[in-house]
Design an enzyme around this catalytic site. Structure first.
Site, mmCIF file in Angstrom:
data_model
loop_
_atom_site.group_PDB
_atom_site.id
_atom_site.type_symbol
_atom_site.label_atom_id
_atom_site.label_comp_id
_atom_site.label_asym_id
_atom_site.label_seq_id
_atom_site.Cartn_x
_atom_site.Cartn_y
_atom_site.Cartn_z
ATOM 1 N N PRO A 11 3.051 6.909 14.630
ATOM 2 C CA PRO A 11 2.529 5.581 14.911
ATOM 3 C C PRO A 11 1.535 5.536 16.065
ATOM 4 O O PRO A 11 1.688 6.235 17.060
ATOM 5 C CB PRO A 11 3.785 4.761 15.245
ATOM 6 N N ASN A 12 0.547 4.711 15.872
ATOM 7 C CA ASN A 12 -0.512 4.411 16.838
ATOM 8 C C ASN A 12 -1.525 5.528 17.022
ATOM 9 O O ASN A 12 -2.514 5.334 17.735
ATOM 10 C CB ASN A 12 0.070 3.990 18.200
ATOM 11 N N ARG A 19 -7.040 3.600 22.242
ATOM 12 C CA ARG A 19 -5.757 3.458 22.924
ATOM 13 C C ARG A 19 -5.690 4.305 24.191
ATOM 14 O O ARG A 19 -5.823 5.519 24.137
ATOM 15 C CB ARG A 19 -4.651 3.891 21.963
ATOM 16 N N TYR A 24 -5.104 9.586 26.595
ATOM 17 C CA TYR A 24 -5.347 10.287 25.338
ATOM 18 C C TYR A 24 -6.803 10.709 25.121
ATOM 19 O O TYR A 24 -7.102 11.380 24.134
ATOM 20 C CB TYR A 24 -4.889 9.415 24.157
ATOM 21 N N ASN A 75 2.803 15.433 15.309
ATOM 22 C CA ASN A 75 2.888 14.577 16.488
ATOM 23 C C ASN A 75 3.654 13.334 16.043
ATOM 24 O O ASN A 75 3.064 12.413 15.491
ATOM 25 C CB ASN A 75 1.511 14.204 17.030
ATOM 26 N N ALA A 78 5.777 7.941 19.032
ATOM 27 C CA ALA A 78 6.964 7.237 19.533
ATOM 28 C C ALA A 78 8.242 7.637 18.803
ATOM 29 O O ALA A 78 9.329 7.588 19.388
ATOM 30 C CB ALA A 78 6.756 5.728 19.435
ATOM 31 N N GLU A 99 6.117 20.728 17.089
ATOM 32 C CA GLU A 99 5.908 19.368 17.594
ATOM 33 C C GLU A 99 4.785 19.423 18.621
ATOM 34 O O GLU A 99 4.800 20.286 19.505
ATOM 35 C CB GLU A 99 7.203 18.882 18.241
ATOM 36 N N HIS A 101 2.064 17.068 21.290
ATOM 37 C CA HIS A 101 1.769 15.822 21.997
ATOM 38 C C HIS A 101 0.526 16.038 22.840
ATOM 39 O O HIS A 101 0.399 17.076 23.500
ATOM 40 C CB HIS A 101 2.928 15.413 22.904
ATOM 41 N N ARG A 108 5.785 11.874 32.052
ATOM 42 C CA ARG A 108 5.530 10.442 31.872
ATOM 43 C C ARG A 108 6.834 9.656 32.079
ATOM 44 O O ARG A 108 7.763 10.148 32.713
ATOM 45 C CB ARG A 108 4.929 10.204 30.486
#
Length: 150
Positions: A11-12, A19, A24, A75, A78, A99, A101, A108
């Protein structure tokens, strides 16, 4: 040997470039997909891409990957932190998954530090911006070709 890799973005990620560019960057998802496909091709693999903002669609895409691709670079965005459904799908298909990111999730907010998906993955690459994707492809290919324990 199957020479197909699936890139999944959660998502996103379709909002990349807009964003939070301070986190990012300004690259769009299309740019990142192009760079990831290029790196996979350089390593002798075909890469197809999928993005969804919907948990069920991602679960279905992981299921669809079974017996169709050699591995997945993902990725989960969320979903990383709470989606038992995505984790169970990764576990169910038994494919090697890396995975990735863009940001360093471990530096974070505290809720981002934990991944419920990572225990079912062969590894994680985080904090390298768009390069996290190409590094993820390299890690996956090394695993597929038996070089990860060299």
């Amino acid at each position: 040997m199957n020479k197909k890799i699936l890139l999944i973005n959660g998502p996103n990620m379709n909002m990349l470039g807009i964003r939070q560019p301070e986190i990012y960057g300004r690259d769009t998802l299309e740019t990142i997909e192009t760079l990831t496909k290029k790196r996979a091709e350089e390593l002798g693999y075909e890469c197809e891409c999928f993005q969804s903002n919907y948990e069920g669609a991602i679960v279905e895409e992981i299921h669809r990957a079974y017996n169709r691709v050699a591995g997945i670079v993902m990725n989960p965005a969320a979903f990383t932190h709470y989606s038992v459904a995505v984790a169970d799908a990764v576990s169910a298909v038994g494919l090697p998954v890396v995975e990735v990111h863009m940001s360093d999730i471990h530096s974070r907010e505290s809720f981002r530090h934990n991944s419920v998906i990572l225990p079912y993955c062969i590894g994680q690459v985080a904090g390298h911006g768009r390069d996290s994707y190409t590094m993820g492809v390299e890690k996956l290919v090394d695993h597929l070709e038996g070089r990860d324990n060299a």
